[in-house]
Write a protein that holds these residues in place. Structure first.
Motif, PDB file in Angstrom:
ATOM      1  N   ALA A  56      42.158  45.362  21.936  1.00  0.00           N
ATOM      2  CA  ALA A  56      41.345  46.593  22.652  1.00  0.00           C
ATOM      3  C   ALA A  56      40.980  47.707  21.703  1.00  0.00           C
ATOM      4  O   ALA A  56      40.099  48.470  22.067  1.00  0.00           O
ATOM      5  N   GLN A  57      41.461  47.865  20.502  1.00  0.00           N
ATOM      6  CA  GLN A  57      41.467  49.038  19.688  1.00  0.00           C
ATOM      7  C   GLN A  57      40.322  48.640  18.660  1.00  0.00           C
ATOM      8  O   GLN A  57      40.039  49.562  17.734  1.00  0.00           O
ATOM      9  N   PHE A  77      41.272  41.082  23.936  1.00  0.00           N
ATOM     10  CA  PHE A  77      42.498  41.125  24.359  1.00  0.00           C
ATOM     11  C   PHE A  77      42.885  42.536  25.292  1.00  0.00           C
ATOM     12  O   PHE A  77      43.104  43.349  24.508  1.00  0.00           O
ATOM     13  N   GLY A  78      42.879  42.595  26.427  1.00  0.00           N
ATOM     14  CA  GLY A  78      42.943  43.740  27.419  1.00  0.00           C
ATOM     15  C   GLY A  78      41.760  43.735  28.252  1.00  0.00           C
ATOM     16  O   GLY A  78      40.855  43.181  28.238  1.00  0.00           O
ATOM     17  N   VAL A  79      42.183  44.371  29.578  1.00  0.00           N
ATOM     18  CA  VAL A  79      41.234  44.489  30.486  1.00  0.00           C
ATOM     19  C   VAL A  79      40.136  45.357  30.357  1.00  0.00           C
ATOM     20  O   VAL A  79      38.948  45.142  30.542  1.00  0.00           O
ATOM     21  N   GLY A  80      40.551  46.588  29.606  1.00  0.00           N
ATOM     22  CA  GLY A  80      39.681  47.437  28.992  1.00  0.00           C
ATOM     23  C   GLY A  80      38.624  47.199  27.943  1.00  0.00           C
ATOM     24  O   GLY A  80      39.475  46.638  26.871  1.00  0.00           O
ATOM     25  N   LEU A 103      47.467  41.178  33.681  1.00  0.00           N
ATOM     26  CA  LEU A 103      48.341  42.443  33.528  1.00  0.00           C
ATOM     27  C   LEU A 103      48.466  43.523  34.370  1.00  0.00           C
ATOM     28  O   LEU A 103      49.080  44.353  34.630  1.00  0.00           O
ATOM     29  N   HIS A 282      51.065  53.765  24.397  1.00  0.00           N
ATOM     30  CA  HIS A 282      49.953  52.860  25.008  1.00  0.00           C
ATOM     31  C   HIS A 282      50.896  51.440  25.204  1.00  0.00           C
ATOM     32  O   HIS A 282      50.672  50.558  24.585  1.00  0.00           O
ATOM     33  N   SER A 285      50.763  47.424  29.392  1.00  0.00           N
ATOM     34  CA  SER A 285      50.914  46.069  29.223  1.00  0.00           C
ATOM     35  C   SER A 285      51.911  45.562  28.428  1.00  0.00           C
ATOM     36  O   SER A 285      52.074  44.002  28.440  1.00  0.00           O
ATOM     37  N   ARG A 291      52.164  40.406  27.605  1.00  0.00           N
ATOM     38  CA  ARG A 291      51.279  40.239  26.182  1.00  0.00           C
ATOM     39  C   ARG A 291      51.057  38.696  25.936  1.00  0.00           C
ATOM     40  O   ARG A 291      49.726  38.221  25.385  1.00  0.00           O
ATOM     41  N   MET A 294      48.310  37.486  28.346  1.00  0.00           N
ATOM     42  CA  MET A 294      46.790  37.933  27.870  1.00  0.00           C
ATOM     43  C   MET A 294      46.430  37.338  26.555  1.00  0.00           C
ATOM     44  O   MET A 294      45.251  36.815  26.584  1.00  0.00           O
TER      45      MET A 294
HETATM   46  C1  8YV Z   1      45.689  46.664  25.551  1.00  0.00           C
HETATM   47  C2  8YV Z   1      44.742  47.564  27.448  1.00  0.00           C
HETATM   48  O1  8YV Z   1      45.805  45.328  25.904  1.00  0.00           O
HETATM   49  O2  8YV Z   1      44.371  46.157  28.881  1.00  0.00           O
HETATM   50  C3  8YV Z   1      44.018  46.966  28.304  1.00  0.00           C
HETATM   51  O3  8YV Z   1      42.898  47.456  28.631  1.00  0.00           O
HETATM   52  O4  8YV Z   1      44.880  49.155  27.438  1.00  0.00           O
HETATM   53  C4  8YV Z   1      45.960  47.221  27.010  1.00  0.00           C
HETATM   54  O5  8YV Z   1      46.530  46.504  27.960  1.00  0.00           O
HETATM   55  C5  8YV Z   1      46.415  47.077  24.510  1.00  0.00           C
HETATM   56  O6  8YV Z   1      45.546  48.314  24.198  1.00  0.00           O
HETATM   57  C6  8YV Z   1      46.476  45.893  23.342  1.00  0.00           C
HETATM   58  O7  8YV Z   1      45.700  46.045  22.640  1.00  0.00           O
END
Ligand code: 8YV
Length: 340
Positions: A56-57, A77-80, A103, A282, A285, A291, A294
């Motif tokens: 996600a980052q 990897f992440g919903v956002g 998640l 953070h 999840s 994890r 995901m």
């Molecule tokens: C990320 C999150 O998975 O899913 C999202 O949008 O913010 C977290 O669950 C987390 O930042 C792992 O990189």
């Protein structure tokens, strides 16, 4: 006849080990992280890369996509997925996937934990005991969830899961979002300031990105008022952090619980200085269970795509028709011709 070489995938930063395990030998994985010269590795593999696995980052913009002429899919990897330019991907016929649903409950659970920790000052009480202060005096009384109205900004999958949990706590629930939702019993507020003025707790669970940047500003915090509490489990970018730190310090609001920050992993010193804020790194999840789920979904999206079955969880902007038969859907060979 020899087998075709497996499609080549690039992982830009370390991800949960289940991703690499689940991809197995069916896809060839290149890892930029840990390479002696990451830029040289990227230059060498870029012309052959057909998939990206990203956390996600990790920013993925049009510039990076232009360096990967064979790119077909970005699996986030992440919903956002605010760090992936999904429109730039769509314009190039590149599919973007995220990890919804797996998640939802974990993040909703954490949100309730953070809400209670913030109101009842649970981390502060723990610190008080460890500092040996209990024998001198009992821990001071805390604010309460009792009698509070809770506002939710963003009544999507996670927002609804939070609301369902809150129903069990016997509190009133209201929400703001782009539109009223016909199938929920909660009060809708057409403006965010209106919602803030009507509730005692505002839970932020809307998507990040330019469209929502700085939504929680000084006016919203003033609307929440001196008994108001802000909980953010979405993205730090939604909050004007300087305004929030000032509001916490001067009593404009009562407390805040934050799992996300604008410039992670860096947290503004003036937020760290606030004893009325509970700050988490953070972890919404971040359980082994979730994890891993995901990570499997990231791998399953890539495998499904390269086996010609389409993406499992494409994002809204992606050039993909839900329910399309593989024959009418963009597959590995045709994906770059898909209309944006
Ligand atoms: C990320 C999150 O998975 O899913 C999202 O949008 O913010 C977290 O669950 C987390 O930042 C792992 O990189």
């Amino acid at each position: 006849m020899s087998e075709p070489a497996p499609p080549e995938i690039l992982m830009l930063r370390p991800m949960h080990p289940v991703v690499a395990e689940a991809l197995g030998a069916r896809l060839t994985l290149h890892r930029v992280d840990g390479a002696a010269d990451p830029e040289a590795l990227l230059r060498e593999v870029a012309p052959r890369i057909r998939g990206l696995a990203v956390g996600a980052q990790t920013p993925v913009d049009g510039g990076l996509m232009d360096r990967l002429p064979k790119l077909e899919i970005v699996a986030n990897f992440g919903v956002g997925y605010d760090t992936v330019d999904a429109r730039a991907a769509a314009a190039r016929g590149v599919v973007v996937t995220n990890t919804p649903d797996v998640l939802t409950d974990e993040v909703a659970d954490l949100t309730l934990g953070l809400l209670l920790a913030t109101l009842r000052r649970i981390p502060q009480a723990d610190r008080y005991l460890r500092a040996g202060r209990w024998p001198q005096a009992p821990f001071p009384l805390s604010p309460s969830l009792r009698g509070r109205r809770i506002g939710i900004l963003g009544l999507g999958r996670i927002g609804r899961a939070i609301a369902r949990r809150l129903e069990g706590f016997g509190v009133e629930i209201a929400y703001h979002g782009r539109s009223r939702q016909a199938d929920v019993p909660y009060a809708y507020h057409p403006t965010l300031v209106g919602l803030a003025e009507a509730v005692h707790v505002l839970i932020v669970v809307a998507p990040g990105g330019p469209g929502t940047a700085g939504l929680i500003d000084a006016a919203v915090l003033r609307g929440l008022g001196p008994e108001g509490v802000l909980i953010n489990v979405a993205r730090g970018s939604l909050v004007d952090e300087a305004a929030l730190a000032a509001a916490l310090a001067d009593g404009t609001i009562q407390a805040a619980g934050l799992d996300v920050f604008a410039d992670e992993p860096h947290v503004p010193a003036d937020l760290v200085a606030c004893d009325n804020a509970v700050l988490l790194p953070h972890v919404g999840s971040a359980s082994h269970h979730t994890r891993a789920a995901m990570g499997r979904l990231v791998a399953d999206n890539l495998l499904s795509w390269f086996e010609g079955r389409g993406p499992l969880t494409p994002v809204a902007e992606t050039p993909w028709k839900a329910g399309a038969e593989p024959s009418e859907a963009p597959g590995p060979e045709t994906s770059r011709k898909v209309e944006a």
